[in-house]
Scaffold this motif. Structure first.
Motif, mmCIF file in Angstrom:
data_model
loop_
_atom_site.group_PDB
_atom_site.id
_atom_site.type_symbol
_atom_site.label_atom_id
_atom_site.label_comp_id
_atom_site.label_asym_id
_atom_site.label_seq_id
_atom_site.Cartn_x
_atom_site.Cartn_y
_atom_site.Cartn_z
ATOM 1 N N UNK A 194 4.477 3.789 -10.144
ATOM 2 C CA UNK A 194 3.430 3.486 -9.165
ATOM 3 C C UNK A 194 2.645 4.753 -8.835
ATOM 4 N N UNK A 195 1.908 5.311 -9.782
ATOM 5 C CA UNK A 195 1.184 6.560 -9.524
ATOM 6 C C UNK A 195 0.194 6.414 -8.374
ATOM 7 N N UNK A 196 0.183 7.426 -7.508
ATOM 8 C CA UNK A 196 -0.780 7.456 -6.420
ATOM 9 C C UNK A 196 -0.379 6.689 -5.179
ATOM 10 N N UNK A 197 0.745 5.986 -5.209
ATOM 11 C CA UNK A 197 1.175 5.203 -4.046
ATOM 12 C C UNK A 197 2.035 6.086 -3.129
ATOM 13 N N UNK A 198 1.702 6.198 -1.846
ATOM 14 C CA UNK A 198 2.514 6.990 -0.926
ATOM 15 C C UNK A 198 3.952 6.482 -0.887
ATOM 16 N N UNK A 249 0.808 -1.215 0.000
ATOM 17 C CA UNK A 249 0.000 0.000 0.000
ATOM 18 C C UNK A 249 0.847 1.273 0.000
ATOM 19 N N UNK A 250 2.123 1.147 0.373
ATOM 20 C CA UNK A 250 3.028 2.292 0.445
ATOM 21 C C UNK A 250 4.445 1.778 0.235
ATOM 22 N N UNK A 251 5.373 2.705 0.007
ATOM 23 C CA UNK A 251 6.744 2.332 -0.318
ATOM 24 C C UNK A 251 7.741 3.145 0.501
ATOM 25 N N UNK A 252 8.869 2.520 0.806
ATOM 26 C CA UNK A 252 9.980 3.190 1.481
ATOM 27 C C UNK A 252 11.263 2.768 0.774
ATOM 28 N N UNK A 257 10.562 19.287 -7.351
ATOM 29 C CA UNK A 257 9.207 19.395 -7.896
ATOM 30 C C UNK A 257 8.292 18.394 -7.177
ATOM 31 N N UNK A 258 6.988 18.568 -7.265
ATOM 32 C CA UNK A 258 6.072 17.640 -6.597
ATOM 33 C C UNK A 258 6.306 16.178 -6.970
ATOM 34 N N UNK A 259 6.633 15.906 -8.240
ATOM 35 C CA UNK A 259 6.835 14.521 -8.651
ATOM 36 C C UNK A 259 8.187 13.973 -8.198
ATOM 37 N N UNK A 260 9.073 14.849 -7.714
ATOM 38 C CA UNK A 260 10.389 14.437 -7.251
ATOM 39 C C UNK A 260 10.471 14.371 -5.724
ATOM 40 N N UNK A 261 9.476 14.925 -5.059
ATOM 41 C CA UNK A 261 9.518 15.074 -3.600
ATOM 42 C C UNK A 261 8.835 13.895 -2.915
ATOM 43 N N UNK A 262 9.458 13.265 -1.930
ATOM 44 C CA UNK A 262 8.779 12.181 -1.205
ATOM 45 C C UNK A 262 7.603 12.716 -0.404
ATOM 46 N N UNK A 263 6.630 11.861 -0.172
ATOM 47 C CA UNK A 263 5.494 12.255 0.659
ATOM 48 C C UNK A 263 5.897 12.377 2.116
ATOM 49 N N UNK A 264 6.842 11.543 2.540
ATOM 50 C CA UNK A 264 7.294 11.542 3.929
ATOM 51 C C UNK A 264 8.726 11.032 3.983
ATOM 52 N N UNK A 265 9.365 11.278 5.107
ATOM 53 C CA UNK A 265 10.721 10.780 5.337
ATOM 54 C C UNK A 265 10.816 10.310 6.777
ATOM 55 N N UNK A 266 11.540 9.239 7.002
ATOM 56 C CA UNK A 266 11.712 8.725 8.357
ATOM 57 C C UNK A 266 12.826 9.485 9.067
#
Length: 240
Positions: A69-73, A38-41, A101-110
């Protein structure tokens, strides 16, 4: 949520299918998502194959995986070992992500709370519009999180690291008990021999969890695995 952790700090000498380049990460990510993730790291790499926090390397890895993987966090690491434990160098590199850019930026970082200047780093990420996953490895980390809020926190990663498998579930429960309700979702996972016992426990507790070559190179019965997709399929079967 089941997150696939695609590569971590591992090298090809540990597993021949370990993804490193943006193209390899994209292929492994797509396979993991098709298997049920459901998500990727991931841990972006430079041209030399070493882990990197350079904006150009983060952008290359993230954009390739987003296209596959469009749309996958999608999240990345900020582990202090990536800059040879140089706190200022890490902060400066992460500040550089603001240009992505938005497409280059991760949604989150640990962000590992056991590392120096973790809260400050979380603030840098938050300022760049990147969510923060607070990495909690010990009861001490949990106590710190209770006492000091982390800016931009979207999730708590309770990570059972360096613990014998027979003690892993008890350690997880001790950390969870000290953590209480952090006000955001909790993801519980273990690594190496503790990986599968902790994943089963997370499923029992109804918590999110993760699986992938970063955490283990073996299936639930100790069998070798071809890659991340095989691990995700095994994890999904156990969770069901």
């Amino acid at each position: 949520m089941l997150k696939a952790c695609l590569n971590g700090a591992r090298t090809l000498s540990e597993h021949p299918g370990l993804p490193a380049t943006p193209e390899q990460l994209a292929r492994e990510a797509r396979a993991a998502v098709e298997a049920g993730a459901d998500a990727l790291h991931l841990h972006p790499r430079g041209g030399d194959g070493a882990e990197s926090l350079l904006a150009v390397d983060v952008a290359a890895a993230v954009s390739a995986v987003r296209q596959a993987c469009p749309g996958i966090p999608l999240g990345v690491s900020t582990g202090l070992w990536i800059t040879a434990r140089d706190v200022e160098a890490r902060a400066e590199l992460v500040r550089g992500w603001v240009v992505l850019r938005p497409d280059e930026k991760p949604d989150f970082a640990s962000v590992n709370l056991s590392e120096p200047s973790a809260v400050e780093l979380a603030g840098i990420l938050h300022g760049a519009g990147i969510g923060v996953e607070a990495g909690v490895w010990t009861t001490r980390d949990a106590a710190q999180l209770v006492e000091e809020p982390v800016p931009g926190m979207v999730r708590v990663l309770v990570e059972i690291i360096g613990v014998r498998p027979e003690n892993a579930v008890a350690e997880a429960d001790a950390i969870l008990g000290r953590l209480g309700d952090p006000g955001v979702p909790i993801l519980l996972h273990g690594e190496l021999a503790a990986c599968w016992p902790v994943l089963r426990h997370a499923a029992t507790l109804g918590l999110s969890t993760r699986i992938g070559l970063e955490d283990t190179l073996a299936g639930p019965d100790g069998e070798p695995v071809a890659g991340n997709a095989a691990l995700v399929r095994s994890a999904k079967a156990l969770i069901r």
